[in-house]
Motif scaffolding. Structure first.
Motif, PDB file in Angstrom:
ATOM      1  N   ASP A  71      71.058  66.531   7.244  1.00  0.00           N
ATOM      2  CA  ASP A  71      71.046  66.370   8.698  1.00  0.00           C
ATOM      3  C   ASP A  71      70.027  65.289   9.017  1.00  0.00           C
ATOM      4  O   ASP A  71      68.906  65.308   8.490  1.00  0.00           O
ATOM      5  CB  ASP A  71      70.626  67.665   9.411  1.00  0.00           C
ATOM      6  CG  ASP A  71      71.787  68.614   9.650  1.00  0.00           C
ATOM      7  OD1 ASP A  71      72.913  68.131   9.859  1.00  0.00           O
ATOM      8  OD2 ASP A  71      71.563  69.839   9.650  1.00  0.00           O
ATOM      9  N   ILE A  72      70.408  64.363   9.893  1.00  0.00           N
ATOM     10  CA  ILE A  72      69.548  63.244  10.272  1.00  0.00           C
ATOM     11  C   ILE A  72      69.232  63.353  11.756  1.00  0.00           C
ATOM     12  O   ILE A  72      70.126  63.624  12.575  1.00  0.00           O
ATOM     13  CB  ILE A  72      70.250  61.905   9.982  1.00  0.00           C
ATOM     14  CG1 ILE A  72      70.521  61.780   8.475  1.00  0.00           C
ATOM     15  CG2 ILE A  72      69.421  60.730  10.488  1.00  0.00           C
ATOM     16  CD1 ILE A  72      71.353  60.586   8.092  1.00  0.00           C
ATOM     17  N   ALA A  73      67.970  63.142  12.121  1.00  0.00           N
ATOM     18  CA  ALA A  73      67.558  63.191  13.524  1.00  0.00           C
ATOM     19  C   ALA A  73      68.233  62.064  14.307  1.00  0.00           C
ATOM     20  O   ALA A  73      68.197  60.915  13.893  1.00  0.00           O
ATOM     21  CB  ALA A  73      66.041  63.069  13.626  1.00  0.00           C
ATOM     22  N   ILE A  74      68.874  62.418  15.432  1.00  0.00           N
ATOM     23  CA  ILE A  74      69.479  61.405  16.293  1.00  0.00           C
ATOM     24  C   ILE A  74      68.592  61.120  17.501  1.00  0.00           C
ATOM     25  O   ILE A  74      68.937  60.322  18.358  1.00  0.00           O
ATOM     26  CB  ILE A  74      70.908  61.789  16.730  1.00  0.00           C
ATOM     27  CG1 ILE A  74      70.940  63.154  17.410  1.00  0.00           C
ATOM     28  CG2 ILE A  74      71.850  61.735  15.530  1.00  0.00           C
ATOM     29  CD1 ILE A  74      72.305  63.527  17.980  1.00  0.00           C
ATOM     30  N   LYS A  75      67.459  61.801  17.545  1.00  0.00           N
ATOM     31  CA  LYS A  75      66.424  61.558  18.545  1.00  0.00           C
ATOM     32  C   LYS A  75      65.120  62.078  17.961  1.00  0.00           C
ATOM     33  O   LYS A  75      65.134  62.799  16.966  1.00  0.00           O
ATOM     34  CB  LYS A  75      66.758  62.230  19.875  1.00  0.00           C
ATOM     35  CG  LYS A  75      67.029  63.730  19.780  1.00  0.00           C
ATOM     36  CD  LYS A  75      67.363  64.367  21.112  1.00  0.00           C
ATOM     37  CE  LYS A  75      68.856  64.510  21.289  1.00  0.00           C
ATOM     38  NZ  LYS A  75      69.269  65.314  22.433  1.00  0.00           N
ATOM     39  N   ASP A  76      64.006  61.703  18.524  1.00  0.00           N
ATOM     40  CA  ASP A  76      62.724  62.242  18.064  1.00  0.00           C
ATOM     41  C   ASP A  76      62.721  63.752  18.292  1.00  0.00           C
ATOM     42  O   ASP A  76      63.218  64.238  19.320  1.00  0.00           O
ATOM     43  CB  ASP A  76      61.557  61.605  18.827  1.00  0.00           C
ATOM     44  CG  ASP A  76      61.339  60.138  18.455  1.00  0.00           C
ATOM     45  OD1 ASP A  76      61.934  59.675  17.465  1.00  0.00           O
ATOM     46  OD2 ASP A  76      60.573  59.478  19.168  1.00  0.00           O
ATOM     47  N   ILE A  77      62.176  64.494  17.334  1.00  0.00           N
ATOM     48  CA  ILE A  77      62.101  65.953  17.413  1.00  0.00           C
ATOM     49  C   ILE A  77      60.642  66.349  17.250  1.00  0.00           C
ATOM     50  O   ILE A  77      60.019  66.013  16.243  1.00  0.00           O
ATOM     51  CB  ILE A  77      62.959  66.631  16.318  1.00  0.00           C
ATOM     52  CG1 ILE A  77      64.411  66.147  16.388  1.00  0.00           C
ATOM     53  CG2 ILE A  77      62.863  68.152  16.432  1.00  0.00           C
ATOM     54  CD1 ILE A  77      65.261  66.566  15.203  1.00  0.00           C
TER      55      ILE A  77
END
Length: 109
Positions: free
Chosen positions: A87-93
């Motif tokens: 899973d890759i971040a699509i926004k800052d978490i």
């Protein structure tokens, strides 16, 4: 890394996966440890274990921990990269936020 995320009671459904650090957009959040199953293996699984099974490209996979506890969302913060099994971040978490994904790439099982 496993220590980068933690599993605890989810805010969406049952258990959930939460960021144990800040993630930047584009960063790998979870690497999957998928177990390829035959149809025979699938039918031998308990009802609970079957709920952690997904079918991709006609193949059946049992998801391990922690990826099995990532909840789906209509406003996810990660996207599944099935070719690279992560899973890759699509926004800052931010640390403490629940990890969610859009698993619309699943085949119908």
């Amino acid at each position: 890394m496993m220590s980068d995320v933690i599993i605890k009671k989810g805010k969406i459904f049952g258990k959930g996966v939460f960021a144990n650090k800040d993630f930047k957009k584009g960063e790998i959040v979870i690497n999957y440890n998928l177990k390829l199953l035959t149809k025979e293996n699938f039918y031998k699984l308990s009802k609970l274990e079957k709920s952690f099974v997904h079918k991709h490209w006609g193949k059946i996979y049992l998801y391990s921990s922690p990826e099995r506890y990532v909840n789906r969302s209509s406003n996810p913060n990660t996207i599944q990269d099935l070719k690279n099994k992560c899973d890759i971040a699509i926004k800052d978490i931010k640390k403490g936020k629940q990890i969610t994904t859009d698993s619309s790439k699943d085949d119908i099982l």
